[in-house]
Design a protein around this motif. Structure first.
Motif, PDB file in Angstrom:
ATOM      1  N   ALA A 183       0.843  -1.197   0.000  1.00  0.00           N
ATOM      2  CA  ALA A 183       0.000   0.000   0.000  1.00  0.00           C
ATOM      3  C   ALA A 183       0.875   1.243   0.000  1.00  0.00           C
ATOM      4  N   GLY A 184       0.356   2.292  -0.627  1.00  0.00           N
ATOM      5  CA  GLY A 184       1.059   3.572  -0.697  1.00  0.00           C
ATOM      6  C   GLY A 184       1.534   3.869  -2.099  1.00  0.00           C
ATOM      7  N   ASN A 185       1.427   5.151  -2.490  1.00  0.00           N
ATOM      8  CA  ASN A 185       1.817   5.538  -3.850  1.00  0.00           C
ATOM      9  C   ASN A 185       3.161   6.232  -3.929  1.00  0.00           C
ATOM     10  N   GLY A 186       3.831   6.389  -2.769  1.00  0.00           N
ATOM     11  CA  GLY A 186       5.160   6.991  -2.774  1.00  0.00           C
ATOM     12  C   GLY A 186       5.176   8.472  -2.496  1.00  0.00           C
ATOM     13  N   SER A 187       4.033   9.130  -2.642  1.00  0.00           N
ATOM     14  CA  SER A 187       3.948  10.561  -2.363  1.00  0.00           C
ATOM     15  C   SER A 187       3.404  10.788  -0.963  1.00  0.00           C
ATOM     16  N   ALA A 188       3.965  11.762  -0.264  1.00  0.00           N
ATOM     17  CA  ALA A 188       3.481  12.092   1.067  1.00  0.00           C
ATOM     18  C   ALA A 188       2.093  12.699   0.972  1.00  0.00           C
TER      19      ALA A 188
ATOM     20  N   ASP B  78      -7.239   7.192   1.989  1.00  0.00           N
ATOM     21  CA  ASP B  78      -7.576   5.786   2.117  1.00  0.00           C
ATOM     22  C   ASP B  78      -7.835   5.226   0.724  1.00  0.00           C
ATOM     23  N   GLY B  79      -7.745   3.920   0.604  1.00  0.00           N
ATOM     24  CA  GLY B  79      -7.936   3.291  -0.698  1.00  0.00           C
ATOM     25  C   GLY B  79      -7.170   1.984  -0.755  1.00  0.00           C
ATOM     26  N   LYS B  80      -7.189   1.359  -1.904  1.00  0.00           N
ATOM     27  CA  LYS B  80      -6.545   0.062  -2.069  1.00  0.00           C
ATOM     28  C   LYS B  80      -5.216   0.194  -2.780  1.00  0.00           C
ATOM     29  N   GLY B  81      -4.172  -0.408  -2.196  1.00  0.00           N
ATOM     30  CA  GLY B  81      -2.859  -0.445  -2.832  1.00  0.00           C
ATOM     31  C   GLY B  81      -2.282   0.927  -3.068  1.00  0.00           C
ATOM     32  N   THR B  82      -1.956   1.226  -4.312  1.00  0.00           N
ATOM     33  CA  THR B  82      -1.331   2.505  -4.650  1.00  0.00           C
ATOM     34  C   THR B  82      -2.322   3.662  -4.679  1.00  0.00           C
ATOM     35  N   ALA B  83      -3.607   3.383  -4.488  1.00  0.00           N
ATOM     36  CA  ALA B  83      -4.581   4.476  -4.364  1.00  0.00           C
ATOM     37  C   ALA B  83      -4.495   5.128  -2.985  1.00  0.00           C
ATOM     38  N   ALA B  84      -3.879   4.447  -2.029  1.00  0.00           N
ATOM     39  CA  ALA B  84      -3.713   4.991  -0.680  1.00  0.00           C
ATOM     40  C   ALA B  84      -2.459   5.851  -0.604  1.00  0.00           C
ATOM     41  N   ALA B  85      -2.465   6.790   0.329  1.00  0.00           N
ATOM     42  CA  ALA B  85      -1.305   7.649   0.544  1.00  0.00           C
ATOM     43  C   ALA B  85      -1.002   7.722   2.036  1.00  0.00           C
ATOM     44  N   PHE B  86       0.293   7.736   2.350  1.00  0.00           N
ATOM     45  CA  PHE B  86       0.788   7.859   3.721  1.00  0.00           C
ATOM     46  C   PHE B  86       1.724   9.052   3.819  1.00  0.00           C
ATOM     47  N   ASN B  87       1.889   9.525   5.047  1.00  0.00           N
ATOM     48  CA  ASN B  87       2.909  10.523   5.332  1.00  0.00           C
ATOM     49  C   ASN B  87       3.479  10.174   6.701  1.00  0.00           C
TER      50      ASN B  87
END
Length: 425
Positions: free
Chosen positions: A122-127, A131-140
């Motif tokens: 999970a996470g798209n690499g951008s801060a 919420d979402g599935k896989g790369t649709a999710a974002a973390f910081n």
């Protein structure tokens, strides 16, 4: 190994031609089967190995070969040579050639090298926050955050910069379990709760989540439905849990730091002192503690109950990426630690305050229980981002690590703002 197959094929042609003139090679049931040597001496699943010896059989239907007791595929036999393919999850051990119930065993072990496949869960690499599935999710993450896993394979991640606790389902779907994103302290359910700096999480056998918030001086409990409550007013950073009885331990990450044992009444006993920035603690199946002493770049064992020192893994004050025996290995400011079902240790390597790219431990280190041999589980010394197998996988400041009951390893990849998944073969 194409050259080996070609060599075997060539020999096969020669033997076939020679058999037109001479008596065909035959296995002698009254004589021993002998393995003289094999090449290569190590490799992973799919490696072709050429076994040299005597009294083999050209009839491959009669020939069985095992590696560490696991059956290998026999590609062909040419009198004194057998070509086999190493099976998956074979492990390190002897090669055994069996013909009509009689066996010959190699003198040396084949050194099996497990392959590790890294992917992004999970996470798209951008801060950011989504919420979402896989790369649709974002973390910081923004800090040296941790994660843990429940019995159903759900991950719980402390997310410092977004001030939330996130839940990741086994299929990579990310939801927010608790936290409003506001920089404050508040108890409540879901978005009604607030955090200052959630750093680490552990999960008990009932699925309750506990999180440290050192900026708020709190240790909090979160029920599976996202309802938070106060456990105690502690400066907790890294936390560990004894799965046998639910006892929680925490570290305070101070320059003259300590490890504390949380009591049922909401107080805590200081059980270990005098540590240089202790950043995390893990508990093995016997209740022994393994403390990451970040300031000295070592992992220190403490025996259950007496809290006497056990093995020291790493060299105090010496940094680097060196594998080997506990006393010879080196780490570089490690941060968090986890155990698996066999009490092996997994250490997230880069615990520098800023997630420095020059830290040599952009990886997860592995310590074998009992022997305390240190190796690099996945990643290496180069900071970056890449999914893939073995050394091809790259991380950038891995800080949190946990292990599922099936042995799958999960990593908070801090500077990549992703949660990574590592599967052994």
């Amino acid at each position: 190994m194409k050259h080996i197959r070609y060599y075997l094929l060539l020999l096969g042609v020669l033997v076939f031609n020679s058999c037109k003139k001479d008596k065909a090679f035959e296995h002698d049931a009254s004589s021993p089967i002998v393995i003289d040597k094999f090449t290569p001496a190590s490799g992973g699943a799919g490696t072709e190995v050429l076994i040299y010896g005597s009294n083999f059989s050209l009839d491959t239907s009669r020939v069985s070969v095992t590696v560490n007791g696991v059956k290998a595929f026999v590609e062909g036999v040419v009198e004194d040579r057998i070509l086999v393919v190493i099976p998956r999850k074979a492990g390190t051990g002897k090669l055994v050639v069996t013909i009509d119930g009689k066996a010959g065993t190699s003198k040396e072990d084949f050194n099996y090298q497990t392959s590790y496949v890294v992917s992004t869960l999970a996470g798209n690499g951008s801060a950011g926050y989504a919420d979402g599935k896989g790369t649709a999710a974002a973390f910081n993450f923004g800090n040296r955050c941790g994660l843990d896993i429940d019995a159903d394979g759900n991950l719980y991640v402390a997310e410092a910069e977004n001030r939330r606790i996130r839940k990741i389902a086994p299929d990579g779907t990310v939801t927010t379990l608790a936290g409003s994103g506001r920089n404050e302290y508040a108890e409540g359910k879901g978005s009604a709760a607030s955090f200052f700096l959630p750093m680490d999480v552990v999960v008990d056998k009932d699925g309750n989540i506990f999180t440290s918030d050192p900026a708020a001086w709190t240790l909090r409990k979160i029920t599976p439905d996202g309802t938070t409550s106060l456990v105690g007013w502690f400066e907790a950073w890294g936390i560990g849990i004894d799965k046998r009885d639910g006892t929680i331990y925490y570290t305070d990450a101070r320059s003259n730091g300590s490890v504390f044992k949380v009591k049922p009444d909401g107080s805590a006993d200081q059980i270990i002192t005098g540590l240089s920035y202790p950043s995390d603690v893990a508990v093995d199946s016997k209740g022994n503690l393994f403390v990451v002493v970040n300031g000295n770049s070592v992992i220190q064992e403490y025996k259950y109950g007496t809290w006497e020192k056990g093995v020291t893994i790493g060299q105090s004050g010496v940094t680097g990426l060196v594998n080997g025996a506990a006393s010879a290995a080196t780490f570089e400011y490690p941060w968090m630690i986890a155990t698996d079902a066999h009490d092996n240790l997994f250490i997230a390597g880069n615990g520098t305050w800023d997630g420095s790219s020059v830290n040599t431990n952009q990886c997860i280190r592995f310590v074998a229980a009992g022997t305390w041999q240190v190796s690099t589980y996945t990643g290496g010394s180069t900071a970056g981002f890449a999914d893939g197998t073995g050394a091809a996988a790259l991380f950038y400041a891995p800080t949190g690590v946990t292990v599922g009951k099936d042995g799958t390893v999960y990593v908070v990849d801090r500077r990549n703002n992703r949660v990574r998944k590592v599967i052994a073969e």
